[in-house]
Design a protein around this motif. Sequence first.
Motif, short mmCIF file in Angstrom:
data_model
loop_
_atom_site.label_atom_id
_atom_site.label_comp_id
_atom_site.label_asym_id
_atom_site.label_seq_id
_atom_site.Cartn_x
_atom_site.Cartn_y
_atom_site.Cartn_z
N ASP A 17 21.13 -24.87 -1.26
CA ASP A 17 21.71 -24.41 -0.24
C ASP A 17 21.37 -22.78 -0.31
O ASP A 17 22.15 -22.21 -0.90
N LEU A 18 20.29 -22.73 -0.08
CA LEU A 18 19.63 -21.20 0.07
C LEU A 18 20.10 -20.34 1.53
O LEU A 18 20.15 -21.12 2.34
N PRO A 19 20.33 -18.95 1.28
CA PRO A 19 20.09 -18.17 0.09
C PRO A 19 21.31 -18.00 -0.70
O PRO A 19 21.42 -17.34 -1.72
N ASP A 20 22.41 -18.45 -0.17
CA ASP A 20 23.81 -18.10 -0.56
C ASP A 20 24.32 -18.88 -1.85
O ASP A 20 24.82 -18.21 -2.83
N ARG A 21 23.84 -20.17 -2.22
CA ARG A 21 24.32 -21.01 -3.21
C ARG A 21 23.40 -21.68 -3.71
O ARG A 21 23.17 -23.00 -3.70
N PRO A 22 22.38 -21.20 -4.40
CA PRO A 22 21.00 -21.77 -4.93
C PRO A 22 21.23 -22.77 -6.08
O PRO A 22 20.42 -23.48 -6.16
N PHE A 25 23.07 -28.19 -4.29
CA PHE A 25 22.21 -29.18 -3.41
C PHE A 25 23.02 -29.19 -2.17
O PHE A 25 24.35 -29.35 -2.16
N ARG A 26 22.25 -29.53 -0.85
CA ARG A 26 22.89 -29.71 0.34
C ARG A 26 22.00 -30.58 1.24
O ARG A 26 20.92 -31.07 1.03
N LEU A 27 23.00 -31.25 2.12
CA LEU A 27 22.50 -32.70 2.99
C LEU A 27 23.56 -32.54 3.87
O LEU A 27 24.57 -32.85 3.47
N ALA A 28 23.31 -32.36 5.17
CA ALA A 28 24.14 -32.57 6.37
C ALA A 28 24.46 -34.03 6.25
O ALA A 28 23.60 -34.88 6.18
N ASP A 29 25.90 -34.26 6.58
CA ASP A 29 26.31 -35.73 6.45
C ASP A 29 25.79 -36.63 7.69
O ASP A 29 25.64 -37.73 7.43
N ASP A 62 12.63 -48.52 -0.35
CA ASP A 62 11.95 -48.97 0.76
C ASP A 62 11.20 -47.86 1.91
O ASP A 62 10.68 -48.36 2.81
N GLY A 63 11.71 -46.97 1.96
CA GLY A 63 11.34 -45.69 2.79
C GLY A 63 11.87 -44.31 2.39
O GLY A 63 12.37 -44.05 1.22
N LEU A 64 11.02 -43.49 3.17
CA LEU A 64 11.28 -42.04 2.62
C LEU A 64 11.68 -41.35 3.84
O LEU A 64 11.22 -41.37 4.96
N PHE A 65 13.00 -40.52 3.68
CA PHE A 65 13.62 -39.52 4.80
C PHE A 65 13.45 -38.20 4.46
O PHE A 65 13.91 -37.85 3.30
N LEU A 66 12.80 -37.23 5.04
CA LEU A 66 12.81 -35.86 4.82
C LEU A 66 13.57 -35.26 5.84
O LEU A 66 13.63 -35.05 6.86
N PRO A 67 14.60 -34.56 5.26
CA PRO A 67 15.72 -33.88 6.10
C PRO A 67 15.29 -32.52 6.47
O PRO A 67 14.22 -31.99 6.04
N SER A 68 16.21 -31.93 7.15
CA SER A 68 16.19 -30.51 7.80
C SER A 68 16.29 -29.33 6.24
O SER A 68 16.89 -29.99 5.26
N GLY A 69 15.89 -28.24 6.33
CA GLY A 69 16.21 -27.30 5.23
C GLY A 69 15.19 -25.89 5.45
O GLY A 69 14.87 -25.85 6.73
N VAL A 70 15.12 -25.24 4.35
CA VAL A 70 14.51 -24.09 4.51
C VAL A 70 12.86 -24.33 4.46
O VAL A 70 12.44 -25.34 4.60
N ASP A 71 12.05 -23.12 4.69
CA ASP A 71 10.48 -23.18 4.89
C ASP A 71 9.76 -23.54 3.83
O ASP A 71 9.77 -23.09 2.68
#
Length: 250
Positions: A17-22, A25-29, A62-71
Amino acid sequence: MSDVVRRPLIAVTLGRDLPDRPSVFRLADSFVQALASSGAIPIALMPGTDGAAIRQVVERVDGLFLPSGVDPHPRHFGEEVHPRTVIDEDLDALEMNAIASATDLGMPILGVCRGCQILNVALGGSLVQHLEPGGPVDHLPDLPLKSEVHDVRIAADSRLARLSEARLLRVNSLHHQAVARPAPALRVVATAQDGIVEAVEARDPDRWIVGVQYHPEELMDQQAHRNLFDDFVSSCGRFAAARQSPEGTE
């Protein structure tokens, strides 16, 4: 023998959870809910895991999901860091290792927002590091992700067009980077009015690899967006079944 249908296990990468809480870990519900509502069991894959351990986990899902996040770090495509670029190098390492393992195995992969970008980078493409405001399309509007803000034009012969049942799709937006040079294994299948890449797919039609720049997980009440997750999870189920069949065992 149990009559319960085995739901596909899908690895989901977690960033900090950058940059505030390094240290958090974060993941949108909404990602978890989208995958679960389509019939998957999401499994967290966290940074700090070595390459061999990542491979071990990927071999068991069985699969790989890549969510949003920083750059993604621009060194992966030969550029210096832009002043607006925010980097999580542990997440880069995690996802690039996971993508390498998943592609080696022929596993379905879906990337959203950063997930689309790191997929392209991991497979040899590059990114626009910062989209300057003021163009014909605002890709970083100050609006909730439930808001549809611009159209994307979809290639007629693409998987995305079949799933969306449309050539023009209204989407939301929350990004300041985008695909520049597509990776050799990927092709651009959707663009915004200003030409910014909004979706890529595997060039090989037999491979289920899709990256979208917008956020379909926030628009699951619309069938066009739900179909993307449903088809991804179904493909993961077929991949699992093929591995479990006598022909798929070593």
